[in-house]
Motif scaffolding. Sequence first.
Motif, PDB file in Angstrom:
ATOM      1  N   GLY A  22      33.486  -2.330 -10.697  1.00  0.00           N
ATOM      2  CA  GLY A  22      32.417  -1.494 -10.131  1.00  0.00           C
ATOM      3  C   GLY A  22      32.937  -0.092  -9.828  1.00  0.00           C
ATOM      4  N   ASN A  23      32.152   0.642  -9.096  1.00  0.00           N
ATOM      5  CA  ASN A  23      32.457   2.052  -8.852  1.00  0.00           C
ATOM      6  C   ASN A  23      33.314   2.285  -7.612  1.00  0.00           C
ATOM      7  N   LEU A  24      33.417   1.281  -6.710  1.00  0.00           N
ATOM      8  CA  LEU A  24      33.928   1.610  -5.382  1.00  0.00           C
ATOM      9  C   LEU A  24      35.073   0.758  -4.838  1.00  0.00           C
ATOM     10  N   ASN A  25      35.231  -0.490  -5.242  1.00  0.00           N
ATOM     11  CA  ASN A  25      36.060  -1.425  -4.471  1.00  0.00           C
ATOM     12  C   ASN A  25      37.118  -2.148  -5.298  1.00  0.00           C
ATOM     13  N   LEU A  57      25.458  11.041 -12.234  1.00  0.00           N
ATOM     14  CA  LEU A  57      26.891  10.675 -12.289  1.00  0.00           C
ATOM     15  C   LEU A  57      27.134   9.288 -12.870  1.00  0.00           C
ATOM     16  N   ALA A  58      26.386   8.292 -12.375  1.00  0.00           N
ATOM     17  CA  ALA A  58      26.689   6.901 -12.732  1.00  0.00           C
ATOM     18  C   ALA A  58      25.592   6.353 -13.641  1.00  0.00           C
ATOM     19  N   HIS A  59      25.988   5.946 -14.831  1.00  0.00           N
ATOM     20  CA  HIS A  59      25.026   5.452 -15.819  1.00  0.00           C
ATOM     21  C   HIS A  59      24.991   3.928 -15.823  1.00  0.00           C
ATOM     22  N   ASP A  62      22.285  12.387  -2.758  1.00  0.00           N
ATOM     23  CA  ASP A  62      22.750  13.371  -3.750  1.00  0.00           C
ATOM     24  C   ASP A  62      22.505  12.883  -5.181  1.00  0.00           C
ATOM     25  N   LEU A  63      22.988  11.675  -5.472  1.00  0.00           N
ATOM     26  CA  LEU A  63      23.000  11.233  -6.875  1.00  0.00           C
ATOM     27  C   LEU A  63      21.601  10.910  -7.405  1.00  0.00           C
ATOM     28  N   ILE A  64      20.727  10.436  -6.509  1.00  0.00           N
ATOM     29  CA  ILE A  64      19.387  10.048  -6.977  1.00  0.00           C
ATOM     30  C   ILE A  64      18.350  11.133  -6.698  1.00  0.00           C
ATOM     31  N   GLY A 114      19.926  -1.741  -0.639  1.00  0.00           N
ATOM     32  CA  GLY A 114      20.348  -0.361  -0.836  1.00  0.00           C
ATOM     33  C   GLY A 114      20.910  -0.024  -2.214  1.00  0.00           C
ATOM     34  N   ASP A 115      21.213  -1.047  -3.017  1.00  0.00           N
ATOM     35  CA  ASP A 115      21.761  -0.766  -4.366  1.00  0.00           C
ATOM     36  C   ASP A 115      21.433  -1.958  -5.275  1.00  0.00           C
ATOM     37  N   LEU A 116      20.163  -2.306  -5.302  1.00  0.00           N
ATOM     38  CA  LEU A 116      19.750  -3.587  -5.897  1.00  0.00           C
ATOM     39  C   LEU A 116      19.478  -3.452  -7.403  1.00  0.00           C
ATOM     40  N   HIS A 117      20.533  -3.109  -8.123  1.00  0.00           N
ATOM     41  CA  HIS A 117      20.423  -3.027  -9.589  1.00  0.00           C
ATOM     42  C   HIS A 117      20.928  -4.330 -10.209  1.00  0.00           C
ATOM     43  N   THR A 118      20.827  -4.454 -11.525  1.00  0.00           N
ATOM     44  CA  THR A 118      21.170  -5.730 -12.162  1.00  0.00           C
ATOM     45  C   THR A 118      22.685  -5.977 -12.208  1.00  0.00           C
ATOM     46  N   LYS A 152      24.373   9.210   1.824  1.00  0.00           N
ATOM     47  CA  LYS A 152      24.567  10.559   1.266  1.00  0.00           C
ATOM     48  C   LYS A 152      24.798  10.471  -0.260  1.00  0.00           C
ATOM     49  N   ILE A 153      25.520   9.443  -0.685  1.00  0.00           N
ATOM     50  CA  ILE A 153      25.717   9.260  -2.138  1.00  0.00           C
ATOM     51  C   ILE A 153      24.351   9.132  -2.813  1.00  0.00           C
ATOM     52  N   THR A 154      23.489   8.285  -2.239  1.00  0.00           N
ATOM     53  CA  THR A 154      22.163   8.085  -2.821  1.00  0.00           C
ATOM     54  C   THR A 154      21.340   9.368  -2.761  1.00  0.00           C
ATOM     55  N   GLU A 191      26.701  -3.061   0.152  1.00  0.00           N
ATOM     56  CA  GLU A 191      27.442  -2.069   0.948  1.00  0.00           C
ATOM     57  C   GLU A 191      26.609  -0.811   1.220  1.00  0.00           C
ATOM     58  N   PHE A 192      25.533  -0.614   0.443  1.00  0.00           N
ATOM     59  CA  PHE A 192      24.643   0.527   0.687  1.00  0.00           C
ATOM     60  C   PHE A 192      23.517   0.161   1.666  1.00  0.00           C
ATOM     61  N   ALA A 193      23.628  -1.024   2.290  1.00  0.00           N
ATOM     62  CA  ALA A 193      22.555  -1.475   3.177  1.00  0.00           C
ATOM     63  C   ALA A 193      22.310  -0.456   4.301  1.00  0.00           C
ATOM     64  N   ILE A 238      15.710   7.955 -13.926  1.00  0.00           N
ATOM     65  CA  ILE A 238      16.169   9.308 -14.278  1.00  0.00           C
ATOM     66  C   ILE A 238      17.653   9.471 -13.948  1.00  0.00           C
ATOM     67  N   ARG A 239      18.057   9.036 -12.742  1.00  0.00           N
ATOM     68  CA  ARG A 239      19.448   9.272 -12.331  1.00  0.00           C
ATOM     69  C   ARG A 239      20.437   8.529 -13.231  1.00  0.00           C
ATOM     70  N   ARG A 240      20.048   7.388 -13.794  1.00  0.00           N
ATOM     71  CA  ARG A 240      20.978   6.619 -14.632  1.00  0.00           C
ATOM     72  C   ARG A 240      21.124   7.208 -16.036  1.00  0.00           C
ATOM     73  N   ILE A 241      20.307   8.238 -16.353  1.00  0.00           N
ATOM     74  CA  ILE A 241      20.429   8.877 -17.672  1.00  0.00           C
ATOM     75  C   ILE A 241      21.176  10.206 -17.566  1.00  0.00           C
ATOM     76  N   LYS A 273      36.192   4.738  -6.106  1.00  0.00           N
ATOM     77  CA  LYS A 273      37.082   4.445  -7.239  1.00  0.00           C
ATOM     78  C   LYS A 273      36.620   5.150  -8.517  1.00  0.00           C
ATOM     79  N   VAL A 274      35.297   5.263  -8.676  1.00  0.00           N
ATOM     80  CA  VAL A 274      34.743   5.842  -9.908  1.00  0.00           C
ATOM     81  C   VAL A 274      35.157   7.308 -10.092  1.00  0.00           C
ATOM     82  N   VAL A 275      35.452   8.008  -8.978  1.00  0.00           N
ATOM     83  CA  VAL A 275      35.827   9.418  -9.059  1.00  0.00           C
ATOM     84  C   VAL A 275      37.316   9.586  -8.759  1.00  0.00           C
TER      85      VAL A 275
HETATM   86  C1  SR1 Z   1      29.899   7.020  -6.388  1.00  0.00           C
HETATM   87  S1  SR1 Z   1      29.039   5.549  -6.436  1.00  0.00           S
HETATM   88  C2  SR1 Z   1      27.934   5.637  -7.776  1.00  0.00           C
HETATM   89  C3  SR1 Z   1      26.894   4.599  -7.770  1.00  0.00           C
HETATM   90  O1  SR1 Z   1      27.475   3.307  -7.789  1.00  0.00           O
HETATM   91  C4  SR1 Z   1      26.789   2.457  -6.901  1.00  0.00           C
HETATM   92  O2  SR1 Z   1      26.517   1.244  -7.495  1.00  0.00           O
HETATM   93  C5  SR1 Z   1      25.529   3.187  -6.482  1.00  0.00           C
HETATM   94  O3  SR1 Z   1      24.449   2.941  -7.348  1.00  0.00           O
HETATM   95  C6  SR1 Z   1      25.991   4.594  -6.553  1.00  0.00           C
HETATM   96  O4  SR1 Z   1      24.941   5.510  -6.641  1.00  0.00           O
END
Ligand code: SR1
Length: 415
Positions: free
Chosen positions: A39-42, A360-362, A185-187, A238-242, A181-183, A258-260, A354-357, A74-76
Motif C-alpha cells: 500500500g501507500n503508507l505502512n 497523486l495516487a492511481h 488535498d489529493l481529492i 475514510g478510504d473505502l476503495h476496492t 488533509k491528504i484527502t 486509518e483514514f477514519a 477524477i483524482r485516481r486519473i 511510504k508512497v512518497v
Molecule cells: C499519500 S496516500 C495516497 C492515497 O492512498 C490512500 O489509500 C488514500 O486513498 C490516499 O489518498
Amino acid sequence: MIKSTSYRPLSLEDAIQIARSINVFAADANLQCEEIGDGNLNLVFRVYESGSEQATSDQSPQRIIVKQALPYAKVVGESWPLTLDRARIESEALLFQASLVPQLVPKVFKIDNELALTVMEDLSDHVIMRKGLIEGKQYPLFAEHIAEFMARTLFFSSDLGMNQQEKKRRVEQFTNPELCKITEDLIFDDPYTDSPNNNCDAAIRDELTKLWDDKVLHLEVALLREKFLTQTQALLHGDLHTGSIFITETSTKVIDPEFAYYGPMGFDIGAVIANLLLNAAGQQYWCGDEQTRQDYRRYLLNTVRDIWNRFEAKFRVLWDEHLVDRLAATDGYQDMYIDRLLQDVIGYAGCKMIRRIVGLAHVADIDSIPDPQVKERAQRIALTIGKKLVKINRRVHSIDEVIATCEYGFKGVHV
Ligand code: SR1
Ligand code: MG
C-alpha cells in the motif's frame, strides 16, 4: 492523540517476537515472517508457522498480520511526514466496526499505540477485491455485505443512532487532521489546479487543463469539499476503495480504516461506487472482446445499483427501529435525508474517479493497462463519467438516473 516515545520501525524478528506475545501460536512454534505491504503508507508483516503457508483459515489461525504505521507516507518517502496516531485511529475504528459487523472485519488480537501497530487476523485465503475485479471475477454477496457494513457503521455512529453527547466525544476520539488533509488535498484540491502532487499521463494532459478551467465543476467540488471539512455526520472508514476490501465469493472483510474520521456518510458509499466504475472503465483493456466487456460492465453497474438499494433499505429499517432523535421521526425527514445522501454519494463518487486519473495516487485497474492507447481511452471514459457525476450530483433523485449516465459514458457518448 498518542505521542510515541519508544517507536521504531519493526524488523522481521521484531514482528515474530510480537506474534509470540499473543496467544495464537504454540510456544515452540517455528515462526517465519515476511513484509508484504504494497500500500501507500505502512509496513505489513505476515507471521506464519513453518508449513502453514498453504493452510486455509480455521478457528486457531496459524498466520497473523502485524501492521505498523511508518512516520511518513511510504508512497512518497520520508519527505512527507505522517502522524503515527493513525494507527490508534485505525485500531479503534476496527474495534468499533467489529462491535457492529464482526463478520465483515478482521479480528484484532493486539494493539500497541507506542509502536503504532495492530496485530490482526491474516486474510490470505481472501484476495484484494481490486485484483479480483481486474481478473474479471464476480462476487455475488458483495453488494449485500458492503451495504450491511455501511448501513450499520454509518447509522450507529451518527446522531440518528447513538447518544448525541457520546457522539461528540467520538468525534474528538476520531479527529484525524493529517489523514484528512491528504484527502482534502489529493481529492478536493490538487486535480483542479496546477499542483506538483498531480500525476497525469502526457496523453491526457488536455483533460487536466480542462479540469483546471472548469468553473462549473469547481463549484460542485467546493460544495462537496465543504461537507468533507465540516459535516460530522458519521464515523467513516475514510478510504473505502476496492484495495481496502478482502473478498471471496462468500466472504467480505473491510480493512485499513486509518483514514477514519467523522465526516459525510456519502464519502464512504461514493468511494465504493467510484472504484467499481473505475474498474468498469479499465475493462476497456481487461475484457478481451466487446461482448465480455459489455457483460462485465453490466455486472458492475448492477452491483452499484444493488449496493445503493440494499444500503437504503437497511438504513431505513435501522432508522425505523433504532432512531434516538425524536424530531428525526417527523414525516418526510427520512425521505429527504436519503435523497440528500444519494446526492452526496454521487458527488463524492465523481470526485474519487477524477483524482485516481490525474492525482497523486492511481488505481491498478487503469494504471497497469500496458497498451497506451487503450489506457488513454479508459482514462478518458473514467474522467467523463467522474466529471458528469460531480456536475449532476445535486439534481440526482434515483440511482437509476446515475446508472443511465454511466451507461452512456461507457458507450463513449458525451454524457
Ligand atoms: C499519500 S496516500 C495516497 C492515497 O492512498 C490512500 O489509500 C488514500 O486513498 C490516499 O489518498
Ligand atoms: Mg489503505
